[in-house]
Write a protein that holds these residues in place. Structure first.
Motif, short mmCIF file in Angstrom:
data_model
loop_
_atom_site.label_atom_id
_atom_site.label_comp_id
_atom_site.label_asym_id
_atom_site.label_seq_id
_atom_site.Cartn_x
_atom_site.Cartn_y
_atom_site.Cartn_z
N VAL A 107 -20.26 -27.80 -10.78
CA VAL A 107 -20.68 -29.07 -10.18
C VAL A 107 -21.01 -30.07 -11.29
CG1 VAL A 107 -21.61 -27.92 -8.13
CG2 VAL A 107 -23.11 -28.39 -10.09
N SER A 108 -21.28 -31.30 -10.90
CA SER A 108 -21.73 -32.29 -11.87
C SER A 108 -23.18 -32.03 -12.24
CB SER A 108 -21.59 -33.69 -11.28
OG SER A 108 -22.53 -33.87 -10.22
N PHE A 109 -23.62 -32.59 -13.35
CA PHE A 109 -25.00 -32.41 -13.78
C PHE A 109 -25.97 -32.91 -12.71
CE2 PHE A 109 -28.91 -33.85 -15.82
CZ PHE A 109 -29.26 -32.71 -16.55
N GLU A 110 -25.65 -34.02 -12.08
CA GLU A 110 -26.54 -34.61 -11.07
C GLU A 110 -26.71 -33.67 -9.87
OE1 GLU A 110 -24.09 -36.18 -12.64
OE2 GLU A 110 -25.45 -37.40 -13.88
N ASP A 111 -25.69 -32.90 -9.55
CA ASP A 111 -25.76 -32.01 -8.39
C ASP A 111 -26.67 -30.80 -8.63
OD1 ASP A 111 -24.09 -33.56 -6.86
OD2 ASP A 111 -22.27 -32.48 -7.45
N LEU A 112 -26.99 -30.52 -9.88
CA LEU A 112 -27.85 -29.37 -10.17
C LEU A 112 -29.23 -29.52 -9.57
CD1 LEU A 112 -27.08 -28.72 -13.97
CD2 LEU A 112 -26.17 -27.47 -12.00
N ALA A 113 -29.71 -30.75 -9.48
CA ALA A 113 -31.07 -31.00 -9.02
C ALA A 113 -31.14 -31.45 -7.57
CB ALA A 113 -31.75 -32.04 -9.92
N ALA A 114 -30.08 -31.22 -6.82
CA ALA A 114 -30.04 -31.70 -5.43
C ALA A 114 -30.96 -30.94 -4.50
CB ALA A 114 -28.60 -31.63 -4.92
#
Length: 310
Positions: free
Chosen positions: A180-187
């Motif tokens: 996934v993208s880096f931003e999706d890690l913290a979803a």
């Protein structure tokens, strides 16, 4: 072996040799072995928690010498042998099978996940469920680390066991994980964050952590330039204490073995309650200092050296 006046078999006198048939020799050996593992002899039941990498497994994932036989012996004499690892359940369950272990509980993800056995065949993938899971919001720590380690690779483990990663990581099992993208890690909340930076050493990571500070989380630096982050106040020791209480084992009847910085918590926990905290000889000096004793290295069969004498 010869027979006495009443016809019973007995050992030859000290210093003498009796030549017997192979079948009788095998029977004698079996009898001696049985004497060392008599089920009617009272033995204080131990909770034995083993780390995986660098403890029961070598770098190439082969088994430490003698570990299979030693684990089997410890189980035969009545001890509860389990694994306490930084690995996810995905990377742990196969090791249970190889070792022939069926513990009531398994500690994974550096204490953030406790798996519980609920019956079934050893090969059944659903025989363990996620009994206890600790999570946290990774947003702050992920962005803090990315500021200092922009080229690092990141992975998170979700509460249901799914894993998300940004880039392929050498020597990491990413089976069934999703990129996934880096931003999706913290979803969503996670039970674990892993940061891998091949260009840095473990000492570099130790220095980085001391400089930037990691608040509201627990962390451990691995031997191969990786950082493992768990919820605040959570490590192997917190999970093992929960397991110990559930199993009803005395606090002093604990034996833990490991080789890394993520084992320090369980070393301190075992020592403080009168148990044994045993470090593998190849561990970092700061880890060896936290143990109550040291065994030989994983390459020399350190686990077997301890377990076969229980």
């Amino acid at each position: 072996m010869s027979r006495g006046a009443r016809g019973e078999e007995r050992l030859p006198a000290t210093g003498s040799v009796d030549v017997v048939r192979p079948k009788k020799a095998a029977k004698l050996v079996e009898g001696i072995a049985a004497d060392t593992e008599k089920p009617d002899v009272a033995v204080g039941r131990l909770l034995i928690a083993l780390d995986i990498d660098g403890t029961v497994l070598l770098e190439d994932e082969s088994l430490s010498p003698g570990v299979l036989e030693a684990v089997a012996h410890a189980q035969r004499v009545g001890h509860e042998v389990m694994l306490a690892t930084g690995r996810s359940w995905e990377g742990t369950r196969g090791i249970l099978h190889v070792l022939g272990l069926e513990p009531e509980y398994v500690v994974c993800s550096n204490g953030a996940v406790i798996m519980r056995r609920h019956g079934g065949d050893l090969a059944d993938e659903t025989r363990y469920d996620r009994f206890h899971v600790e999570t946290f919001d990774p947003t702050e720590v992920l962005h803090l680390l990315r500021t200092h380690l922009p080229d690092a690779k990141y992975m998170v483990e979700l509460a249901d066991g799914r894993r998300l990663y940004t880039e392929a990581m050498d020597d990491w099992n990413l089976s069934a994980a999703a990129r996934v993208s880096f931003e999706d890690l913290a979803a969503q909340p996670v039970c674990r964050v892993v940061v891998v930076s091949p260009d840095d050493t473990d000492d570099d990571f130790v220095g980085l952590v001391s400089r930037i500070g990691l608040n509201k989380v627990s962390y451990a630096v691995g031997w191969s330039a990786w950082l493992d982050i768990a919820p605040q106040g959570v490590d192997k020791s917190t999970a093992l204490e929960r397991v110990r209480v559930l199993l009803g084992i005395d606090p002093a009847h604990v034996l833990v073995m490991g080789d890394g910085r993520n084992d320090v918590g369980m070393f301190r926990w075992a020592r403080e309650h009168g148990g044994r905290a045993i470090a593998m000889a190849q561990g970092p000096e700061e880890v060896l200092r936290e143990a109550s004793e040291t065994t030989s290295s994983v390459h020399a069969g350190g686990v077997a050296a301890i377990l076969r004498h229980l």
